[in-house]
Every structure is written in structure tokens, then in C-alpha cells.
Design a protein around this motif. Structure first.
Motif: not given
Length: 266
Positions: A9, A92, A94, A110, A136-138
Motif C-alpha cells: 500500500i 505492484r 495500491f 488486491f 485509489c489506483y494500482s
């Protein structure tokens, strides 16, 4: 039994709108709503003596721009796209803004991303599929360096074109690279302003409603923020002038006590 992979995160804190308490609360909400270990990376230059020691501290990404160009949220939408962000290259991450409520289990979210695709919320206030809401982006660290590099190379025209809408700049750059934006499932994200507040003048009399069942993340973008909605106001009285004229019809919010059911540190 195979141990579950940690989830990375990231978040960012600057200025006075939010505090280390808000960071600690976000960390706690995410941990309560996932079965995966959480590596929480905070990027901030603030003095944070009461920050949860389990949170991983990093300085705010330093961009090669002048102080007057380091405005608005480009430090988030551009700065966090660094290819070497927090030593997380190839992993990755988030991103979560601090002005959210985590309403439900996040394990499905997730596990949702595929490959190195970028994911974001389809902006509720924009038509078409060309603007993402950056609550919120990933993304995979190392895939969006051009977003930062382009901004650093010549920020003034970008600021002139997009103004405070730095998420529109991020969206345009992702579309330029990938040809499209990939959006989270619509049911997972709701807006307090668009989905919970009563209509217009009814905001003076009705308590905001809970978001629809299945909402994982509730965003408090713009006004009111979480603090104001809890207190029952549109914006902080010591920061902004009270709404005047016809704007008083809709710039109102009753106290919203159910926020406390989700927004707490433990």
C-alpha cells in the motif's frame, strides 16, 4: 499451507488537511479488511512522532521542479510514478488517499489486477471513460516513469492545461501509453458526495445514507471530507467562508455518525 503474499500500500501526506492520525486510521482499516500481510509505505516530509511504527516511512519523492511548480496534487499523480519509488521497482502497489472509508473486504480487490495493467476508479463526475478518479489506483512500479519525467521536463504548460485536475493529467498519460484506462468494478467504489448525500435542500434535514451493499471503498473527494461529514458541516469553518446565496441549498451535511463504525484506529 502457503503463506499469503504481502500487499504493498502506498499513500502520501503533506500540508495540514490530514494528519498522522489519519494515516494510522487508514492503515488500521486496511489491515482489518484483508487476510494478507500489509506493507504500508507512507511518503511524507512531515514530522510524524505518533505514526504507527509498523508503517514504512519514505521522504516525499523529490521532483526536479521549482517550488512554485510543486502545487496541487502533482506530487502525488506525477511524483509517485517514479521508477524507483520506495525500492519497490517491479512490484505492484495500491495507492489510497487518506480521505476514504474501507467498508468491506479488500482481498478481491488486491487479487484483481492482471499483469502490469494500471487500474483506477472511473470518475463519477466525468463523461466517457477517459478520466480516472485517483482516490485509489494500482500500478507496477517502474511502468509509469514517463508520467513523472514528462511533468518534470516542462511542468508549466501541464499546470496551465490541467490546473488542479492532476488526475486528468495522470489519466491522459496512461491512455497515451496503454491506449485506455482499466477501471475497477463499479460496485466496489462509491462517492460520499454523489451516493450518500441527500438531494439538494434535503441535506439540511436528512442524515447521509450508507453506500450500497458491496461497496469496498467510500471516497470523500472534495467537500465534505471525512472530518466535516462526521461533524455535520460542508467544510471547516476556520478555513472557508460559509456558503452564501443559492449555494446554501446544497452545501450542507448533517452529522454522519455511522462513519465512526468504520473509521477508527485499532
Amino acid at each position: 499451507m502457503t503463506a499469503k503474499q504481502p500487499v504493498n500500500i502506498i499513500s502520501i501526506l503533506w500540508g495540514k488537511a490530514y494528519s498522522e492520525e489519519d494515516v494510522n486510521i487508514l492503515f488500521a482499516m486496511i489491515r482489518r479488511n484483508t487476510s494478507r500481510p500489509v506493507n504500508f509505505h507512507l511518503f511524507s516530509n512531515e514530522d510524524l512522532p505518533d505514526l504507527n511504527p509498523a508503517i514504512i516511512r519514505h521522504p516525499e519523492p523529490a521532483m526536479r521542479i521549482s517550488p512554485h511548480q510543486n502545487r496541487y496534487a502533482y506530487r502525488k499523480e506525477a511524483g509517485l510514478c517514479a521508477d524507483d519509488l520506495g525500492g519497490l521497482t517491479g512490484q505492484r502497489v495500491f495507492f489510497f488517499d487518506l480521505d476514504v472509508l474501507i467498508m468491506d473486504d479488500l482481498d478481491e480487490l488486491f487479487a484483481y489486477p492482471e499483469g502490469d495493467k494500471f487500474y483506477i476508479i472511473n470518475d463519477w463526475n466525468s463523461k466517457g471513460d477517459r478520466v480516472g478518479q485517483a482516490t485509489c489506483y494500482s500500478f507496477v512500479v517502474g511502468t509509469l516513469g514517463s508520467v513523472r519525467e514528462t511533468f518534470e521536463a516542462d511542468p508549466d504548460p501541464i499546470i496551465e492545461q490541467y490546473g488542479t485536475a492532476s488526475q486528468e493529467y495522470l489519466s491522459a498519460m496512461v491512455i497515451q501509453k496503454y491506449g485506455r484506462l482499466n477501471f475497477w468494478p463499479e460496485a466496489w467504489f462509491q462517492s460520499f458526495r454523489f451516493h450518500c448525500l441527500p438531494f439538494a435542500f434535503m441535506r439540511h434535514f436528512q442524515t447521509p445514507s450508507l453506500p450500497q451493499k458491496g461497496t469496498k471503498v467510500l471516497a470523500f473527494h472534495g467537500h465534505p471530507d471525512i472530518h466535516d461529514a462526521l461533524a455535520g458541516r460542508w467544510s471547516p469553518p476556520n478555513i472557508r467562508k460559509a456558503a452564501r446565496g443559492w449555494k446554501r441549498i446544497y452545501k450542507a451535511c448533517r452529522p454522519t455518525p455511522w462513519i465512526r463504525d468504520y473509521w477508527y484506529e485499532s
